[in-house]
Design a protein around this motif. Sequence first.
Motif, PDB file in Angstrom:
ATOM      1  N   ALA A 150       0.838  -1.205   0.000  1.00  0.00           N
ATOM      2  CA  ALA A 150       0.000   0.000   0.000  1.00  0.00           C
ATOM      3  C   ALA A 150       0.870   1.250   0.000  1.00  0.00           C
ATOM      4  O   ALA A 150       0.608   2.196  -0.752  1.00  0.00           O
ATOM      5  CB  ALA A 150      -0.943  -0.001   1.203  1.00  0.00           C
ATOM      6  N   VAL A 151       1.897   1.273   0.805  1.00  0.00           N
ATOM      7  CA  VAL A 151       2.802   2.429   0.840  1.00  0.00           C
ATOM      8  C   VAL A 151       3.465   2.603  -0.526  1.00  0.00           C
ATOM      9  O   VAL A 151       3.609   3.721  -1.020  1.00  0.00           O
ATOM     10  CB  VAL A 151       3.856   2.279   1.962  1.00  0.00           C
ATOM     11  CG1 VAL A 151       4.943   3.330   1.830  1.00  0.00           C
ATOM     12  CG2 VAL A 151       3.197   2.373   3.329  1.00  0.00           C
ATOM     13  N   ALA A 152       3.854   1.505  -1.161  1.00  0.00           N
ATOM     14  CA  ALA A 152       4.504   1.573  -2.468  1.00  0.00           C
ATOM     15  C   ALA A 152       3.578   2.124  -3.548  1.00  0.00           C
ATOM     16  O   ALA A 152       4.048   2.673  -4.550  1.00  0.00           O
ATOM     17  CB  ALA A 152       5.014   0.199  -2.872  1.00  0.00           C
ATOM     18  N   GLN A 153       2.274   2.025  -3.352  1.00  0.00           N
ATOM     19  CA  GLN A 153       1.308   2.528  -4.330  1.00  0.00           C
ATOM     20  C   GLN A 153       1.107   4.039  -4.229  1.00  0.00           C
ATOM     21  O   GLN A 153       0.557   4.651  -5.143  1.00  0.00           O
ATOM     22  CB  GLN A 153      -0.043   1.836  -4.151  1.00  0.00           C
ATOM     23  CG  GLN A 153      -0.036   0.383  -4.555  1.00  0.00           C
ATOM     24  CD  GLN A 153      -1.390  -0.270  -4.294  1.00  0.00           C
ATOM     25  OE1 GLN A 153      -2.421   0.382  -4.312  1.00  0.00           O
ATOM     26  NE2 GLN A 153      -1.362  -1.562  -4.044  1.00  0.00           N
ATOM     27  N   LEU A 154       1.532   4.615  -3.137  1.00  0.00           N
ATOM     28  CA  LEU A 154       1.379   6.060  -2.970  1.00  0.00           C
ATOM     29  C   LEU A 154       2.262   6.805  -3.965  1.00  0.00           C
ATOM     30  O   LEU A 154       3.346   6.338  -4.309  1.00  0.00           O
ATOM     31  CB  LEU A 154       1.786   6.480  -1.555  1.00  0.00           C
ATOM     32  CG  LEU A 154       0.894   6.038  -0.415  1.00  0.00           C
ATOM     33  CD1 LEU A 154       1.541   6.375   0.914  1.00  0.00           C
ATOM     34  CD2 LEU A 154      -0.475   6.678  -0.521  1.00  0.00           C
ATOM     35  N   PRO A 155       1.828   7.978  -4.403  1.00  0.00           N
ATOM     36  CA  PRO A 155       2.717   8.805  -5.225  1.00  0.00           C
ATOM     37  C   PRO A 155       4.001   9.113  -4.439  1.00  0.00           C
ATOM     38  O   PRO A 155       3.977   9.231  -3.208  1.00  0.00           O
ATOM     39  CB  PRO A 155       1.904  10.085  -5.458  1.00  0.00           C
ATOM     40  CG  PRO A 155       0.478   9.661  -5.281  1.00  0.00           C
ATOM     41  CD  PRO A 155       0.511   8.583  -4.234  1.00  0.00           C
ATOM     42  N   GLU A 156       5.094   9.231  -5.153  1.00  0.00           N
ATOM     43  CA  GLU A 156       6.402   9.412  -4.518  1.00  0.00           C
ATOM     44  C   GLU A 156       6.435  10.593  -3.548  1.00  0.00           C
ATOM     45  O   GLU A 156       7.026  10.500  -2.474  1.00  0.00           O
ATOM     46  CB  GLU A 156       7.464   9.599  -5.605  1.00  0.00           C
ATOM     47  CG  GLU A 156       8.880   9.622  -5.075  1.00  0.00           C
ATOM     48  CD  GLU A 156       9.905   9.675  -6.182  1.00  0.00           C
ATOM     49  OE1 GLU A 156      11.051  10.030  -5.874  1.00  0.00           O
ATOM     50  OE2 GLU A 156       9.581   9.367  -7.340  1.00  0.00           O
ATOM     51  N   LYS A 157       5.764  11.694  -3.910  1.00  0.00           N
ATOM     52  CA  LYS A 157       5.804  12.883  -3.046  1.00  0.00           C
ATOM     53  C   LYS A 157       5.188  12.606  -1.675  1.00  0.00           C
ATOM     54  O   LYS A 157       5.590  13.198  -0.681  1.00  0.00           O
ATOM     55  CB  LYS A 157       5.135  14.077  -3.715  1.00  0.00           C
ATOM     56  CG  LYS A 157       3.653  13.918  -3.969  1.00  0.00           C
ATOM     57  CD  LYS A 157       3.103  15.134  -4.689  1.00  0.00           C
ATOM     58  CE  LYS A 157       1.611  15.002  -4.927  1.00  0.00           C
ATOM     59  NZ  LYS A 157       1.092  16.175  -5.625  1.00  0.00           N
ATOM     60  N   TYR A 158       4.217  11.701  -1.605  1.00  0.00           N
ATOM     61  CA  TYR A 158       3.614  11.346  -0.322  1.00  0.00           C
ATOM     62  C   TYR A 158       4.416  10.245   0.367  1.00  0.00           C
ATOM     63  O   TYR A 158       4.631  10.288   1.569  1.00  0.00           O
ATOM     64  CB  TYR A 158       2.165  10.884  -0.499  1.00  0.00           C
ATOM     65  CG  TYR A 158       1.261  11.948  -1.073  1.00  0.00           C
ATOM     66  CD1 TYR A 158       1.300  13.264  -0.612  1.00  0.00           C
ATOM     67  CD2 TYR A 158       0.364  11.645  -2.081  1.00  0.00           C
ATOM     68  CE1 TYR A 158       0.475  14.230  -1.141  1.00  0.00           C
ATOM     69  CE2 TYR A 158      -0.470  12.613  -2.613  1.00  0.00           C
ATOM     70  CZ  TYR A 158      -0.408  13.907  -2.135  1.00  0.00           C
ATOM     71  OH  TYR A 158      -1.230  14.869  -2.655  1.00  0.00           O
ATOM     72  N   ARG A 159       4.835   9.267  -0.398  1.00  0.00           N
ATOM     73  CA  ARG A 159       5.591   8.149   0.157  1.00  0.00           C
ATOM     74  C   ARG A 159       6.870   8.648   0.847  1.00  0.00           C
ATOM     75  O   ARG A 159       7.175   8.254   1.966  1.00  0.00           O
ATOM     76  CB  ARG A 159       5.926   7.144  -0.953  1.00  0.00           C
ATOM     77  CG  ARG A 159       6.637   5.919  -0.446  1.00  0.00           C
ATOM     78  CD  ARG A 159       6.929   4.917  -1.553  1.00  0.00           C
ATOM     79  NE  ARG A 159       7.741   5.499  -2.602  1.00  0.00           N
ATOM     80  CZ  ARG A 159       7.394   5.578  -3.876  1.00  0.00           C
ATOM     81  NH1 ARG A 159       6.234   5.107  -4.291  1.00  0.00           N
ATOM     82  NH2 ARG A 159       8.191   6.123  -4.756  1.00  0.00           N
ATOM     83  N   ASP A 160       7.586   9.547   0.203  1.00  0.00           N
ATOM     84  CA  ASP A 160       8.848  10.032   0.762  1.00  0.00           C
ATOM     85  C   ASP A 160       8.658  10.767   2.085  1.00  0.00           C
ATOM     86  O   ASP A 160       9.380  10.515   3.049  1.00  0.00           O
ATOM     87  CB  ASP A 160       9.576  10.922  -0.242  1.00  0.00           C
ATOM     88  CG  ASP A 160      10.170  10.140  -1.401  1.00  0.00           C
ATOM     89  OD1 ASP A 160      10.237   8.898  -1.312  1.00  0.00           O
ATOM     90  OD2 ASP A 160      10.575  10.763  -2.392  1.00  0.00           O
ATOM     91  N   VAL A 161       7.670  11.677   2.149  1.00  0.00           N
ATOM     92  CA  VAL A 161       7.487  12.419   3.400  1.00  0.00           C
ATOM     93  C   VAL A 161       6.990  11.503   4.521  1.00  0.00           C
ATOM     94  O   VAL A 161       7.374  11.681   5.675  1.00  0.00           O
ATOM     95  CB  VAL A 161       6.569  13.652   3.256  1.00  0.00           C
ATOM     96  CG1 VAL A 161       7.199  14.712   2.371  1.00  0.00           C
ATOM     97  CG2 VAL A 161       5.186  13.296   2.783  1.00  0.00           C
ATOM     98  N   LEU A 162       6.153  10.515   4.177  1.00  0.00           N
ATOM     99  CA  LEU A 162       5.688   9.576   5.205  1.00  0.00           C
ATOM    100  C   LEU A 162       6.849   8.733   5.734  1.00  0.00           C
ATOM    101  O   LEU A 162       6.930   8.474   6.939  1.00  0.00           O
ATOM    102  CB  LEU A 162       4.577   8.682   4.662  1.00  0.00           C
ATOM    103  CG  LEU A 162       3.237   9.368   4.401  1.00  0.00           C
ATOM    104  CD1 LEU A 162       2.245   8.391   3.777  1.00  0.00           C
ATOM    105  CD2 LEU A 162       2.662   9.964   5.676  1.00  0.00           C
ATOM    106  N   MET A 163       7.732   8.304   4.849  1.00  0.00           N
ATOM    107  CA  MET A 163       8.890   7.511   5.283  1.00  0.00           C
ATOM    108  C   MET A 163       9.806   8.348   6.180  1.00  0.00           C
ATOM    109  O   MET A 163      10.256   7.881   7.227  1.00  0.00           O
ATOM    110  CB  MET A 163       9.674   6.997   4.073  1.00  0.00           C
ATOM    111  CG  MET A 163       8.874   6.060   3.189  1.00  0.00           C
ATOM    112  SD  MET A 163       8.378   4.578   4.040  1.00  0.00           S
ATOM    113  CE  MET A 163       9.683   3.520   3.572  1.00  0.00           C
ATOM    114  N   LEU A 164      10.069   9.570   5.770  1.00  0.00           N
ATOM    115  CA  LEU A 164      10.936  10.425   6.572  1.00  0.00           C
ATOM    116  C   LEU A 164      10.311  10.723   7.934  1.00  0.00           C
ATOM    117  O   LEU A 164      11.005  10.750   8.952  1.00  0.00           O
ATOM    118  CB  LEU A 164      11.239  11.735   5.833  1.00  0.00           C
ATOM    119  CG  LEU A 164      12.130  11.611   4.607  1.00  0.00           C
ATOM    120  CD1 LEU A 164      12.153  12.927   3.827  1.00  0.00           C
ATOM    121  CD2 LEU A 164      13.543  11.192   4.993  1.00  0.00           C
TER     122      LEU A 164
END
Length: 170
Positions: free
Chosen positions: A115-129
Amino acid sequence: MNIDKIRAEFQKTYDEYADPIFRYCYFQVSDRERAKDLAQDTFIKFWEYVASGQQVEYVKSFLYRIAINTVIDERRKKKTISLEKIAESGHDWADEKDEGKQKEMIYEGKQAVEAVAQLPEKYRDVLMLRYVDDLSIKEIAEISGESANNVSVRIHRGLEQLKKLLRALP
């Protein structure tokens, strides 16, 4: 600044940030060996910068900016990412006594990673950080070169999209 002082400062920085930088790289590429290489590349670039006499005001932000750019370069080289590697090798479930519970936890972990991998990169990156690397909104803003308000909005929107994706799972 003499070279011995630069080495000592670099070693201190490496000791403090090697694990978080590796973790960030690992969650981005889902491959332990490649993440080690990316983290090493990040610190090599950092060393080259400080050894050339350049000053770094915010070391943590600077390192994450290098790591982000290194991962972006990696993605440009290699477009495929194995999500199953992180779900299979990222956790040790050996302490769990109930085998059914183990399988359920592994399944849910795989679903969450997908599910996280399906997020657009701009959202995935900030959530990971924010939630994996435990960076503050201010630190993420410094790393990304965006305002803290924009980072907060991306985190909120990313969480909303992630909730929708997780709710849609069987």
